[in-house]
Design a protein around this motif. Structure first.
Motif, PDB file in Angstrom:
ATOM      1  N   SER A   1       0.870  -1.210   0.007  1.00 40.75           N
ATOM      2  CA  SER A   1      -0.044  -0.021  -0.110  1.00 40.75           C
ATOM      3  C   SER A   1       1.021   1.270  -0.001  1.00 40.75           C
ATOM      4  CB  SER A   1      -0.950  -0.157   1.242  1.00 40.75           C
ATOM      5  OG  SER A   1      -1.555   1.011   1.649  1.00 40.75           O
TER       6      SER A   1
ATOM      7  N   GLY B 227      -3.677   4.100   6.177  1.00 40.13           N
ATOM      8  CA  GLY B 227      -4.917   4.198   6.387  1.00 40.13           C
ATOM      9  C   GLY B 227      -5.868   4.005   5.200  1.00 40.13           C
ATOM     10  N   ASN B 228      -7.180   3.916   5.343  1.00 37.05           N
ATOM     11  CA  ASN B 228      -8.139   3.681   4.124  1.00 37.05           C
ATOM     12  C   ASN B 228      -7.850   4.690   2.692  1.00 37.05           C
ATOM     13  OD1 ASN B 228      -9.023   1.747   5.881  1.00 37.05           O
ATOM     14  ND2 ASN B 228     -10.784   3.126   6.578  1.00 37.05           N
ATOM     15  N   LYS B 229      -8.243   5.750   2.855  1.00 38.51           N
ATOM     16  CA  LYS B 229      -8.279   6.648   1.639  1.00 38.51           C
ATOM     17  C   LYS B 229      -7.947   7.824   2.069  1.00 38.51           C
ATOM     18  CE  LYS B 229     -11.424   7.088  -2.153  1.00 38.51           C
ATOM     19  NZ  LYS B 229     -11.824   8.138  -2.332  1.00 38.51           N
TER      20      LYS B 229
END
Ligand code: SF4
Ligand code: SF4
Ligand code: SF4
Lengths: 281, 290, 626
Positions: free
Chosen positions: C537, C541-543
């Motif tokens: 990644s 975090g997510n986005k």
């Protein structure tokens, strides 16, 4: 307007044979003339901000402006035909820009490169930024983008060439400098408490008087009703097929525009009269 | 020896000078004609002149290229939602836009005054837009995307430089054509080729979204099949007298609801209805704009 | 002085920061106190003793490098104005942060120019934008705006003509976003605003006169003791710029000449003052990222990184912060090192332009630059304005292929594998072209004659004037933020801090070549790391959140930009529910501060050398004027 001028130009008060009244000769002359003009546009070597870097990249070997006869970047305004306003115009820089523009010999063209030069760009809200160079000097082609890629700039330059191609020698609206000689210098703005456009002096004075009576100076709160007006105008414009409303005609710009138009007209009439007198002799 | 440095430098210049001609020989005069040669010229191995002969040839911009944004709408030949906006007027792009150049009028139901998920008007002032791509990045519905069309030069900015919804809207197939990889990635994140809201509705009504493993055109075919199936079902129930024309329903009602009116639905009829619906929508928009 | 002073170790200049603060507190018990506000650090100094404290910090404690000096307006918080100074040791380590507070209505803080000459421009900027007076400053006048400008625009209660709302996002954009050009709301149809008591009769262009008075004009040469063997000349004032092909933009220098020799030089800037900081304080945190692209528009990736690091420092005070993933860090370093190469290509090309090698070297440099820009364009979406870094990561992973699809009729497409492209770029193309530049230029006798010994800057002066980047290192000071206060993954990378010792233009040219080679060395270490982290990644975090919440506090994040040390001083006052925007957003621009010694470097040189000296500093106006 243009029709009228065309008539005036042909109205030489000499007997003109019928077969010469058409402007065939002038048209093909125009074409040759315009071809040579557009193929040797010399831009002013002049960069303002980030867009200037893309302009340099356009002039460099990968995109190569010289294919269009434009590689001769002149550092002196006296030798250049085209001003590429490449970047954010600040109020402080506006004064030299207008001066440079005035120093360029006609025919001269202005290309506003990038969002900033066209309409203020991302920094529009800043206190030192001019929202569009066209508020001060006439612009021929706008190239949107932030920054426009070299190819986008080339596209704009080609658009400019097309524009030049379309300029008939006989149409004084297109090419005022042929008919009436050099046009007036653009009044140079003054750096006061804020930038002052001499063309707006009268308006500023009136506003100052109002301000002395305790009214806000120069700010306008459009009443909510006006918002719907804008909307209506927009809806109407849409019907006509255009994308967005022109800037709502404010008293200010109307004043200036009217005054300017009047002045230009008067000049032109005078020059025509002069020309006619010269031909008579 | 004094002067050697200059000579050495001139040698470099000379090498640059002849390389171009060597290139011409190498490509046998077809330097500017063939696609492979273009790629070689613009790649890392290029040595000689690598000029792009704009406008005769243009470097196609890469997929992630950002210029002025545009709004994604459903294809005009979409069987279920032709020309419908993907944008739900949630306003996130307007909030996240750094120079604040997006203006959105949220759609409103004329009767209930409740917001409807569709923009009534959408403007982008491209004289302010900084092509940053935030709007596209943060839009939760993948409804606003960065365009690749950089040829926007104009002679007049007052009328051309505020893009309105009409000008901004481009069909989904256009987005697919300029950025297939990105579009596929996004669809995978959504869970299907359809609009996220549609996918949600599908889940409710037990329809399966078109998976990303399939071609994106499949989504349109699936929708067409669905419409056909609905039609067949309606025909089967044709015994019942046709129901009275229902009043125009709330916009972007679930597709299932839209195809409920029973009765004969010949292709012409469907086309007529679609046109009617579009006309209604347009009239409403105009009315609202006034 | 108190008795304990004797307890202070011999080498006070190696004390850790806390020790240094302690030392100052003991030495000035009633002038120095801790800054105890939440999220703040450093000390608050009584303005009356500021100069003494600064002198102690500089001379005794070794904090002799003033990185940044800036003002903050705390209107509505405690109604004071504050000057914030960040001083560093040239041997590396953290900052000594000291502040001086003053009354908002009559702001006055003694000038530190005696202790830190590098405070010169920064204090003038604070005077210009905040109206703080600096008694003791020899040349306190406006620097970015013109004399006669109405008001001090960075003050919180100063509103611009197009003022709409205190913070973004503006309410008028949604849900009732009826499009409006800002001009429509102004009677003049322009971005102007006049004071209520505007007196048109008194208007005149005063700005120039004030400029020329200090320039040693009007000196009657005949009154000088006559020297028989010297040609007598009048003094002459020449303006270089703002429209001048060799000023790298809209920079202006007013030089006073005696014959060909420069006796005084005054840089005049502000021709590209785009109100970056004012806009930055209206913006939300995220909004500023694309604006930083436009600071040093040649190296936008590095600007992004600096801002991301500064905001991450603030975010780290909160609970939900996750540091960027390893792959994100790798990509960040990849990008900024490529940017360094891009920038140095440009700098060398245009330095040669200024020396008179008109455009050929620049063209070669730009051609090489295009290869890197292609990669940026494919990855970040734009050739120059990358807007690529995000807080806690980067925007997107590298694309699998550098690929384009046709969308126009004449489009020609390309398709390369990204990793292959990068590998070839880093291992072959860039080294080859750097060697070629070297072969092309380094030995040239003309270049040597023009540059060796010209524009000398001594190491002491370089430090005192707060210069940074290649300018500082070419003067023999091995100071590099990547080593002095490491960030990202630089600690694990193997590279040297380049340094040259002659401090002239030639060395500044050479050091850029050296740095490009070091960057290649770093990039070669980055490549295997990229391979190894493939598929991980790039965002912690997510986005990315579109409106991140930033805890209260201050942070100063700095990076080694190609042009020097780029710093962001940020103050967050946001309450968790209110608008999320920086209270103070200050950019410590290397191009701006590197210009401080320009006058000193040019004095006594010939007029033709001025452009070369300026070129060797390598400024970019977007950053100088902001
Ligand atoms: S349009 Fe964008 S790239 Fe061009 S000068 Fe303005 S901010 Fe810079
Ligand atoms: S973020 Fe997307 S869905 Fe929301 S208003 Fe913008 S374009 Fe429409
Ligand atoms: S690209 Fe950036 S500036 Fe342009 S509309 Fe989108 S968010 Fe706004």
């Amino acid at each position: 307007m243009s029709q009228l001028n065309l008539q005036q130009l042909h109205d030489t008060e000499f007997p003109v044979p019928a077969d010469m009244q058409g402007n065939v000769a002038i048209t093909s002359l125009s074409r040759i003339y315009n071809w040579s003009r557009r193929s040797s546009m010399w831009p002013l070597l002049f960069g303002l901000a980030c867009c200037a870097i893309e302009m340099i990249a356009t002039a460099a070997s990968r995109y190569d402006l010289s294919r269009f006869g434009m590689e001769v970047m002149r550092a002196s305004p006296r030798q250049s035909d085209l001003m590429i306003v490449s970047g954010t115009v600040t109020k402080k820089m506006l004064v030299p820009i207008v001066r440079l523009y005035n120093q360029m010999p006609e025919p001269k063209y202005v290309l506003a490169m990038g969002a900033c030069a066209s309409g203020g760009g991302p920094f529009k809200e800043g206190y030192n930024v001019v929202s569009g160079i066209d508020q001060y000097i006439p612009v021929d082609v706008y190239v949107p983008g932030c920054p426009p890629t070299p190819q986008a700039l080339l596209n704009g330059l080609i658009a400019l060439q097309k524009k030049i191609d379309g300029q008939l020698l006989t149409n004084l609206d297109d090419v005022p400098w042929y008919g009436v000689g050099p046009s007036d210098a653009v009044p140079i703005p003054v750096l006061g408490p804020d930038i002052i456009d001499p063309r707006q002096m009268e308006l500023i004075r009136r506003q100052a008087e109002l301000a002395a009576q305790g009214q806000p100076f120069g700010m306008r709160e459009l009443p909510p009703a006006a918002i719907t007006d804008v909307e209506k105008a927009k809806a109407k414009m849409k019907v006509k097929g255009s994308a967005a409303p022109a800037i709502a005609a404010s008293g200010a710009s109307e004043d200036v525009d009217a005054a300017l138009a009047e002045m230009r007209n008067r000049k032109r009439q005078e020059a025509l009269a002069r020309k006619r007198a010269m031909m008579k002799q | 020896m004094y002067g050697m440095g200059i000579l050495k430098g001139l040698g470099v210049t000379f090498k640059h000078f002849i390389r171009t001609y060597l290139d011409d020989i190498k490509y046998a005069g077809r330097k500017y004609l063939r696609q492979e040669n273009f790629e070689a010229r613009q790649g890392l191995k290029a040595d000689g002149a690598f000029t792009v002969m704009y406008p005769e040839e243009k470097i196609a911009v890469p997929e992630r290229f950002r210029f002025v944004p545009f709004l994604v709408v459903e294809d005009p030949d979409h069987p279920e939602r032709p020309g419908e906006d993907w944008c739900t007027s949630c306003g996130i792009c307007a909030k996240v836009c750094p120079p604040q150049c997006i203006w959105i009028v949220r759609g409103e139901d004329p009767v209930t005054k409740r917001p409807v998920p569709q923009p009534e008007a959408f403007f982008i002032d491209i004289d302010i837009c900084m092509n940053c791509g935030y709007c596209a990045e943060f839009c939760p519905f993948d409804a606003i995307k960065m365009d690749h069309d950089y040829e926007l030069a104009s002679y007049d900015r007052t009328r051309n430089h505020i893009h309105d919804k009409e000008r901004l809207s481009k069909p989904f197939s256009y987005w697919m054509s300029i950025a297939p990889t990105t579009a596929r990635e996004e669809a995978a994140a959504r869970g299907g080729w359809e609009h996220p809201d549609v996918i949600k509705e599908f889940k409710k009504s037990n329809r399966t979204p078109t998976p990303v493993t399939e071609d994106w055109q499949q989504a349109k075919m699936n929708a067409a099949a669905f419409v056909e199936a609905q039609k067949a079902a309606a025909q089967a129930a044709a015994a019942a007298p046709p129901a009275a024309e229902t009043a125009p329903t709330v916009q972007s009602a679930p597709p299932a609801a839209e195809s409920t009116p029973s009765g004969e639905l010949s292709p012409e009829e469907r086309k007529r209805r679609r046109e009617e619906a579009l006309a209604r929508k347009k009239a409403k928009q105009e009315k609202a704009a006034e | 002085m108190t008795e304990e002073m004797t307890l202070v170790p011999e080498r006070a200049d190696t004390l850790p920061i806390e020790g240094a603060i302690d030392y100052l507190k003991r030495k000035f018990p009633d002038a120095v106190k801790d800054d105890t506000r939440q999220g703040y650090s450093g000390i608050i100094v009584d303005p009356a003793h500021l100069v003494e404290v600064a002198r102690t910090a500089c001379d005794e404690l070794g904090f002799n490098y003033l990185s940044s000096a800036t003002a903050v307006d705390y209107l509505g918080i405690d109604d004071s104005m504050e000057m914030v100074y960040h001083a560093y040791r040239i041997s590396g380590g953290g900052a000594l942060v000291f502040k001086a507070q003053t009354d908002r209505n009559k702001p006055e803080i003694p000038s530190l120019i005696e202790v830190y000459p590098g405070a010169d421009f920064q204090e003038r900027e604070a005077y210009d934008l905040y109206g703080i007076h600096f008694p003791g400053h020899p040349n306190l006048k406006r620097i970015l705006l013109w004399d006669g400008f109405d008001g001090h625009p960075m003050r919180k209660d100063w509103k611009e003509a197009y003022y709409e709302q205190e913070t973004k996002p503006f309410d008028s954009r949604w849900p009732k976003g009826y499009v409006r050009r800002a001009e429509e709301l102004n009677v003049f149809g322009k971005n102007v605003k006049y004071p209520a008591d505007l007196d048109l009769a008194k208007l005149s262009d005063m700005s120039e006169e004030a400029l020329y008075s200090g320039m040693g004009l009007g000196v009657d040469v005949s009154s000088f003791p006559a020297q028989a063997d010297e040609l007598q000349t009048d003094r002459l004032v020449v303006n270089l710029g703002p429209h001048h092909p060799s000023t790298h933009g809209v920079f202006r220098m007013v030089v006073t000449l005696e014959g060909e020799t420069i006796v005084a030089l005054e840089p005049v800037m502000g021709y590209l003052h785009r109100n970056h900081e004012k806009i930055g304080e209206r913006n939300a945190w995220n909004h500023n990222m694309p604006f930083t692209d436009r600071l040093d528009y040649i190296s936008s990736m590095s600007n992004n990184l600096g801002y991301a690091l500064a905001v991450e420092k603030l975010l780290a005070m909160g609970a939900r912060y996750q540091p960027p993933t390893y792959r994100a860090e790798v990509i960040r370093v990849l990008m900024v090192e490529l940017t360094r190469i891009v920038n140095h290509y440009w700098a060398i090309g245009f330095l040669l332009n200024d020396l008179g090698a008109f455009f050929t070297p620049a063209l070669y440099a730009i051609a090489e630059r295009e290869k890197i820009l292609d990669f940026f364009e494919a990855t970040a979406g734009s050739r120059m304005m990358c807007n690529y870094m995000r807080f806690q990561g980067v925007a997107k992973d590298l694309p699998e292929r550098i690929r384009s699809v046709a969308s126009h009729v004449n489009d020609k497409v390309r398709d390369f594998n990204t990793m292959d492209y990068l590998t070839e770029l880093i291992n072959e193309r860039i080294p080859r072209s750097v060697d070629e530049l070297d072969r092309y230029l380094t030995d040239s006798e003309i270049i040597k004659e023009r540059t060796i010994g010209v524009g000398y800057l001594s190491p002491d002066m370089a430090i005192a004037y707060s210069t940074s980047g290649p300018l500082l290192r070419a003067s023999g000071v091995p100071y590099d933020v990547r080593r002095a206060e490491p960030y990202s993954i630089y600690p694990e990378l193997d590279f040297d801090v380049c340094v040259r010792h002659n401090g002239d233009i030639y060395d500044r040219y050479l050091i850029r070549l050296d740095e490009m080679r070091e960057s290649i060395r770093i990039l070669k270490q980055i490549l295997p790391r990229l391979e190894k982290t493939q598929g991980e990644s790039v965002f912690a975090g997510n986005k990315a959140i579109y409106m991140p919440r930033v805890p209260i506090g201050e942070a100063y994040g700095r990076v080694e930009n190609p042009k020097g040390e780029l710093g962001y001083y940020l103050v967050s006052q946001g309450d968790p529910k209110g608008p999320q925007n920086p209270w103070r957003y200050h950019v410590r621009a290397p191009s701006f501060i590197n210009l401080t010694p320009l006058g000193a470097m040019c004095r006594g040189q010939k007029v033709a050398d001025v452009v070369a000296i300026l070129g060797s500093i390598d400024i970019v106006l977007g950053e100088t004027d902001r």
